[in-house]
Each structure stands twice: as structure tokens, then as C-alpha cells.
Design a protein around this motif. Structure first.
Motif, mmCIF file in Angstrom:
data_model
loop_
_atom_site.group_PDB
_atom_site.id
_atom_site.type_symbol
_atom_site.label_atom_id
_atom_site.label_comp_id
_atom_site.label_asym_id
_atom_site.label_seq_id
_atom_site.Cartn_x
_atom_site.Cartn_y
_atom_site.Cartn_z
ATOM 1 N N VAL A 326 36.999 39.616 43.541
ATOM 2 C CA VAL A 326 37.872 38.954 44.513
ATOM 3 C C VAL A 326 38.738 40.013 45.175
ATOM 4 C CG1 VAL A 326 39.696 37.252 44.842
ATOM 5 C CG2 VAL A 326 37.874 36.816 43.181
ATOM 6 N N LEU A 329 43.772 40.855 45.973
ATOM 7 C CA LEU A 329 44.781 40.742 44.922
ATOM 8 C C LEU A 329 44.856 42.045 44.145
ATOM 9 C CD1 LEU A 329 44.106 37.192 43.409
ATOM 10 C CD2 LEU A 329 46.103 37.898 44.722
ATOM 11 N N TYR A 333 45.760 41.097 38.450
ATOM 12 C CA TYR A 333 45.380 39.684 38.469
ATOM 13 C C TYR A 333 43.991 39.445 37.879
ATOM 14 C CZ TYR A 333 49.353 38.125 41.290
ATOM 15 O OH TYR A 333 50.609 37.805 41.724
ATOM 16 N N SER A 334 43.283 40.505 37.498
ATOM 17 C CA SER A 334 41.968 40.336 36.879
ATOM 18 C C SER A 334 42.106 39.504 35.610
ATOM 19 C CB SER A 334 41.355 41.699 36.554
ATOM 20 O OG SER A 334 41.096 42.426 37.735
ATOM 21 N N ALA A 482 44.819 31.915 41.168
ATOM 22 C CA ALA A 482 45.262 33.115 40.467
ATOM 23 C C ALA A 482 46.181 32.722 39.321
ATOM 24 C CB ALA A 482 45.965 34.065 41.430
ATOM 25 N N THR A 511 39.775 41.657 40.358
ATOM 26 C CA THR A 511 40.537 41.644 41.607
ATOM 27 C C THR A 511 40.904 43.067 42.010
ATOM 28 O OG1 THR A 511 42.630 41.384 40.407
ATOM 29 C CG2 THR A 511 41.485 39.375 41.087
#
Length: 711
Positions: A326, A329, A333-334, A482, A511
Motif C-alpha cells: 500500500v 503511508l 503502518y505495516s 489503517a 506500507t
């Protein structure tokens, strides 16, 4: 057929030179502190960040035969293990240079091949003594992680030894939560086989050569270790335990996949309770410093362990894990999200909003959803030419007829969601969106199988095969959110999550704000995951940080000094005795130079040495100490237990036992060595390069035409 012929053994071996030149491009990929490379596509001007030998080989223009052999060797290692490719690439370069030096000493090629092969085989046999069983590693890592939390003894004091170690102090500050309830546990009364806390707190490692790590609270004189036997005797000690899944006050699983009570992600630290069976610590030791992958693996292992508690399985099921990158981000945020997370277009996202909070009827397709698709093995009649498969009396286009018929089939069975293994016809996708049917293409086969098993759906190859028994029920879809609860609206592509009751599928959502880094993060994650997978599959690991290579150096030194042949292989026995007397030490030393250069480069890139010269001196120093000890393997295991084999005198706490240990895979490492040497020796024994086809004309006008004989 016109051909060009070149003697590759003229002067210095041309093939070995090419191998060395190609391998030098991946020199910076060694060690945990890797240097990245930008690969720029001259056609599109797009750049990609890489940090692996596989991506490097894919990006290079490998027109030579040697380059193609190198690429095939690395691809074979990647296909089987997904790790060890950088080591393979580096050793190919160093051993190519070493063989060239042997040729300069006029050593016959058969002597080089036989002695090097037998030297490597002997080293692979020698390092077996360093293998550590997985259950010993998990127990040691568990005790290391319990140590900083250690909780109070009868006197109410925290173990002093646990807090004097700076790593333990860091873990203590980070992991202890003031809001957690402290539950007293009698360590002797807990006799379950699954989690014996005596074993966690006092951990002898049989695989470490009878070296034991003892954890004891201040003031407790009752614990004793029976040396060499692997038996621990301990009296009943009341301890306060805060981190245990077995005494959690939560009444239900943290990993429920029911809609409504799940926020769409699993955070790394919270998902890895400290338990003796937890694989999170092993994942950390195998991640080689990759923090993002380590946290994701800890979440995955905690989730899969909880699901496998009834079966008692300790393996990682890779078929139930997928990735999704993704963009937009930060990397923090992973996370790991239950279900299937994928990217869809904004038009498809409007359908998802319409289908949100509704149970869906799902169809799985094992192929392409196009009019021209035919299954593998389909053969048209050789003597029949198809003009039109479905005549249309109304005069419309055949393609429109197919679109209408396929859409009618989906509508008649009230299908809301279609997961397709292959490609989807663009026009059909648009018609489905207009009818509020979500179609997602390029879905991995493992994902289809997992959904099929969870919801009772059967995959079909063509829509014309569809019947009521093929459709599954109970799936749902939503926009992925998220960790802070935000639904992502990234413009071109939007992440969505598809799940179902009891589905074991997990998605590692990676992310990043840099598009060029997405492939890199995905490669790093899969490498770490497969390291853990192969460690569990092998049932044992090697101590990392250069331990195995150092033992190989000491063993080569012993082989060089001892008289006789380096092995019992027929090829070695057939070598003249005069060759062995004259050439054995030179060839074995050339083999050892590859591992020495490997260790030197790793030391430089980890900041433990300012130059390769200083790193080489450090390796020699530790090698001398290992040999002087009388038992190099015992010395190496003891140094590893103390925090690292190649620690320098400048380490801030050289006498402290460091809890953070690094391990390597057994089969992946040794197979990388064998593949590297096999490739070098194959090129060494190649005496000519014969080129046919149109490239002959290009060579005829090139600057290197003088090296060729045109036939």
C-alpha cells in the motif's frame, strides 16, 4: 551454420573474469547493513530500489553465456530457499578470483577441481557439530526474553544480572506495562509439557556444547545446574509473572475474524505473548536486523500458533500468507490483517461500499475470465477452422453476446463477488461494476483454495460450468483501514479486505511512501518468512554472525597442515601424489580465502571494522584463538553464547552475555556454498565458447573480434 570460436583459457580465464565482474556488483548486499542500489529503466525512466541478488540479475543485461549460467544458479537458489542468494553471488566472485590465482601458479585444472570439491565437502561435514536443534533455540530465546522481565524473588528484588545488561534493560523498559495485572505463579507447580517455566528460566543448550545459560534471582541459592547432563534442579520459587498467554484474563481470542469486532490489523508486539512455544523470538533471531519483517512475522506466528494449538503443529503455513503493498503511508503502518487484502480501482471501491456489511455469494474461477481463454491442455481440432462459435441472428457482435451471456449467468445465481486466478476482460469488468458485482483478478491459487475450504466453494474454469453447489456463502468485503482507523483513499488504487468466517488467511500489508521501495519491502518480508519456514522444516539452525565460516577457516587450516589427501573421493585418489604434495595447500587456501573475504566484508559493512585490512586482521586474530583453544567448535559456540563470534575489543560490553542472537538456515547456507563452487568449477572446466546465429555478425565488427576464430 556460421560460427565463431573463442578459447576462453587464453591468458587469464575469460569466463572466470566475467563471473568475478558480475558478482562484484552484489558485494554490498552482504550482512544486515546492506547498501541499496537504484535500477533505472532507460525506456520508461522509472527507478526501482533493490537489495537482493535476484533483482540485480533480473535488471542486468546478461547476454553472455556465463551471465546466463550465473542467473540460472541464483534463480534456482531463490526458487528453493528464497534466501542465501547474496552469499552465493559473493562467493562466486571470490572463488573465481581464487581459481584464477591457482591457474597463475600453473596448478592443473583436475587438481583444482578435486581438491576444492573435497575441501568443501569436508567443511560441510565438519560444521554439523554447530547445528542447534530448534527446540533448544526456542527455549534459550524464551529464557533470554523472560530474563529482563524477571521478575521478583521472595525478597521483592528484581534480578540484578538481568538489568545490568543494556539490552535487557531496554526490553524491560519496553515490555513491562503498568496496566497489566501481576499474577503470582509457583514455578514448580506448573508441570505442563507445553510450557515449563523452569526450562524457560534455566536453559541448558545441548547443541551449544554443554554451555548453559543460568538465570537466577538475587538471593536465591537453591537453583543448581547439573553440568553436562542438561538437567536442571530447582526448588519451588514464587515468582510474579505478567507475560503469559496461559494466565491471560481475556476470555476469548484476540484474533477473531468476525466482522464488527476487528479493526483490520494485528500489531506486532501485542500479538506475540512470551511463551515457551512462541516462534516470535525465533523469527526475530532469523530476521537479521529487519525490524519491519520481524514485527510482521511475530504477529503471523502468534496468530497461526493460536489456531494450531489443538493440532500441536509448530510449522508456518506459507500457503495461508499473502502480501499487499500500500503506497502513501509510512512504513510504521505495516501490519498483518486477517483475510485477503488487495488493491482495487475507485470504480470497484464504489461497489464495495454498496456490498459492505452484507453476506456475499462468492464464485472462484481457476483461469482467465475472457472470451478467448481455454484451459491448459485444450487442443482445437487440427482440420477444423472456427469462423464463429456462436452465430447471432440479430447481427450483433459476438463479443457483446459473450458479455451478456456471462453476466446473465452471474445474475441468475445472485453472485456478488468473483475471485479470478487470471486476467479479467476489461469490458466484462465494467458491466459487472454497473450491476454491483465485484470481480477481482490475478488472485493467487492459494487464496482461492483457502476461500474454497472456508466457505465451501468450488473453483470452476468457465462460467458455463457454474451450478449452485460451486457457490460459497458467508464472505464479506470492506475497505481496508489503517491502524488509526482511517479508510485509505489513494486515488488510483484502494486497499480492500475480503474475509469469511474461520478463514486462516493472513495478509502482510506493507506500507511505504516511496513507490520504488515497495518491491524491496516485499522481498525482505518473504526472505524473512522463508528463513523461519526452513528453520522449522530443517529442525535445526546454525549460529550466525560468522560462526560457521570461522569454523570452516580453522578446518581448512587443519587440512592444510595434515599430510595425505583431503578426502576419499575417487577423483582425489586418482591424483598423482606429487600434485597433492605441491598443490594441496595452495588450493585449500584459495578455498578458505573466499570465506575470509566474506567475513571481512560483513565486518566492514556492520561497522565493526574501518577497512577490509582491519577486518581481515580481526578474522585472523579470532582464528588463532580458536585454534589455540584446542577445540575450535567449542570456542566458537562459547563466543556465540557471549554475544557474537567476531566481536571486537571496542565492543562497549565485551564481557556481557548479549541476549540478541542471530541464526542462519542450515540447508540454505550449505546449498549456496555448493552451488557457488559448482558454478565456478563448471566455468573453469569450459575450454571454449562457440557462438552461432546472428550474433556472430555483431562480434565480427566488435573490438573483441580478434579473440575469436570465425568458422
Amino acid at each position: 551454420l556460421p560460427m565463431a570460436f573463442r578459447d576462453v583459457n587464453a591468458g587469464r580465464h575469460i569466463g572466470l573474469q566475467q563471473l568475478s565482474s558480475l558478482a562484484s556488483t552484489g558485494r554490498t548486499f552482504l550482512g544486515p547493513m546492506k547498501s541499496h542500489k537504484f535500477i533505472v529503466n532507460e525506456t520508461t525512466n522509472q527507478s526501482t530500489l533493490i537489495c537482493s541478488a535476484v533483482r540485480l540479475m533480473e535488471s542486468l543485461d546478461l547476454t553472455s553465456a556465463v551471465g546466463q549460467l550465473l542467473n540460472e544458479t541464483i534463480q534456482a537458489q531463490n526458487k528453493e530457499f528464497k534466501t542465501g542468494m547474496s552469499t552465493l553471488l559473493f562467493l562466486v566472485g571470490t572463488w573465481s578470483n581464487a581459481v584464477v590465482e591457482c591457474l597463475q601458479h600453473n596448478i592443473p585444472v583436475p587438481a583444482i577441481v578435486s581438491v576444492m570439491s573435497q575441501g568443501l565437502n569436508s567443511c560441510c561435514d565438519k560444521i554439523l557439530c554447530l547445528q542447534i536443534p530448534i527446540h533448544d533455540v526456542k527455549r534459550e530465546l524464551c529464557s533470554s526474553r523472560v530474563r529482563p522481565k524477571a521478575f521478583e524473588s521472595k525478597t521483592g528484588q528484581v534480578g540484578r544480572d538481568s538489568l545490568t545488561n543494556p539490552w535487557n534493560l531496554l526490553c524491560f523498559q519496553r515490555d513491562i506495562s503498568a496496566t497489566e495485572e501481576v499474577i503470582p505463579v509457583n514455578s514448580c507447580s506448573h508441570q505442563g509439557d507445553d510450557c515449563n517455566f523452569n526450562k524457560c528460566l534455566v536453559s541448558p543448550l545441548a547443541g551449544f556444547g554443554s554451555v548453559a545459560s543460568v538465570v537466577k534471582a538475587v538471593g536465591d541459592k537453591s537453583s543448581s545446574l547439573l553440568s553436562g547432563s542438561g538437567v536442571t534442579a530447582s526448588s519451588c520459587i514464587t515468582r510474579k509473572l505478567t507475560h503469559s498467554r496461559h494466565f491471560s484474563t481475556l476470555g476469548k481470542s484476540r484474533f477473531s475474524s468476525q466482522p464488527g469486532n476487528f479493526q483490520g490489523y494485528l500489531s506486532g508486539p501485542a500479538a506475540d505473548p512470551c511463551g515457551c512455544r512462541s516462534l516470535g523470538h525465533l523469527a526475530m533471531a532469523l530476521s537479521h536486523g529487519n525490524q519491519t519483517s520481524m514485527k510482521l512475522l511475530q504477529s503471523i506466528t502468534a496468530y497461526q500458533q493460536e489456531r494450531a494449538e489443538c493440532s500441536g503443529s509448530s510449522q508456518i503455513n506459507i500457503a495461508e500468507i499473502v502480501t499487499c503493498c500500500v503506497l502513501g503511508l509510512p512504513e510504521s503502518y505495516s501490519c498483518v490483517s486477517p483475510g485477503f487484502v488487495t488493491l482495487v480501482s475507485p470504480e470497484q471501491a464504489t461497489v464495495i461500499k454498496h456490498l459492505a456489511d452484507k453476506p456475499l455469494r462468492i464464485l472462484l474461477m481457476d483461469g482467465d475470465l475472457t472470451e478467448q481463454y481455454r484451459h491448459l491442455g485444450f487442443n482445437k481440432p487440427s482440420n477444423v477452422k472456427t469462423i464463429l462459435e456462436h452465430p447471432n441472428p440479430q447481427g450483433g457482435k459476438a463479443g457483446d453476446m459473450w458479455l451478456s451471456r456471462m453476466l446473465d449467468i452471474l445474475i441468475s445465481f445472485e453472485v456478488n463477488l468473483v475471485l479470478v486466478k487470471g486476467n479479467v476482460c476489461k469490458n466484462f469488468m465494467e458491466k459487472c461494476i454497473a450491476s454491483k458485482i465485484l470481480v477481482i483478478g490475478c488472485v493467487a491459487r492459494d487464496v482461492l483454495c483457502t476461500f474454497g475450504a472456508a466457505i465451501g466453494a468450488q473453483a470452476v474454469t468457465y462460467l458455463s460450468q457454474l451450478n449452485a453447489s460451486c457457490i460459497g456463502n458467508g464472505a464479506w468485503v470492506e475497505l481496508w483501514k489503517a491502524s488509526d482507523g482511517r479508510a485509505m483513499d489513494l486515488g488510483e488504487l484502494m486497499p480492500v479486505r475480503i474475509s469469511a468466517e474461520g478463514i486462516p488467511l493472513l495478509t502482510a500489508v506493507l506500507t511505504t511512501t516511496l513507490p520504488s521501495k515497495a518491491q524491496l519491502l516485499e522481498d525482505q518480508f518473504w526472505t524473512s518468512l522463508y528463513r523461519l519456514h526452513h528453520a522449522l522444516k530443517d529442525g535445526k539452525v546454525f549460529p550466525g554472525g560468522g560462526a560457521v565460516e570461522l569454523l570452516c577457516l580453522s578446518h581448512i587450516q587443519a587440512l592444510t597442515e595434515q599430510p595425505g589427501r583431503p578426502g576419499n573421493d575417487k577423483a582425489v585418489r586418482e591424483l598423482p601424489s606429487s600434485w597433492l604434495t605441491e598443490y594441496k595447500s595452495i588450493v585449500l587456501q584459495a578455498l578458505a580465502n573466499g570465506w575470509k573475504q566474506y567475513l571481512s566484508v560483513v565486518l566492514c559493512q556492520t561497522g565493526k571494522a574501518s577497512s577490509e585490512l582491519e577486518a581481515g586482521a580481526s578474522v585472523d586474530h579470532h582464528l588463532q584463538k580458536a585454534v589455540a583453544c584446542g577445540s575450535p567448535s567449542a570456542y566458537i559456540l562459547e563466543e556465540f553464547r557471549r554475544g557474537g563470534v567476531l566481536r571486537g575489543d571496542s565492543d562497549p560490553f565485551p564481557d556481557q552475555v548479549v541476549d540478541l542472537k542471530v541464526f542462519d538456515n542450515v540447508a540454505a547456507k550449505t546449498e549456496a556454498w555448493r552451488r557457488a563452487l559448482d558454478l565456478v568449477l563448471l566455468v573453469l572446466q569450459t575450454d571454449a565458447e562457440i557462438i552461432t546465429g546472428p550474433r556472430r555478425n555483431q562480434i565480427l565488427t566488435s573490438p573483441v573480434s580478434s579473440e575469436f576464430m570465425f568458422l
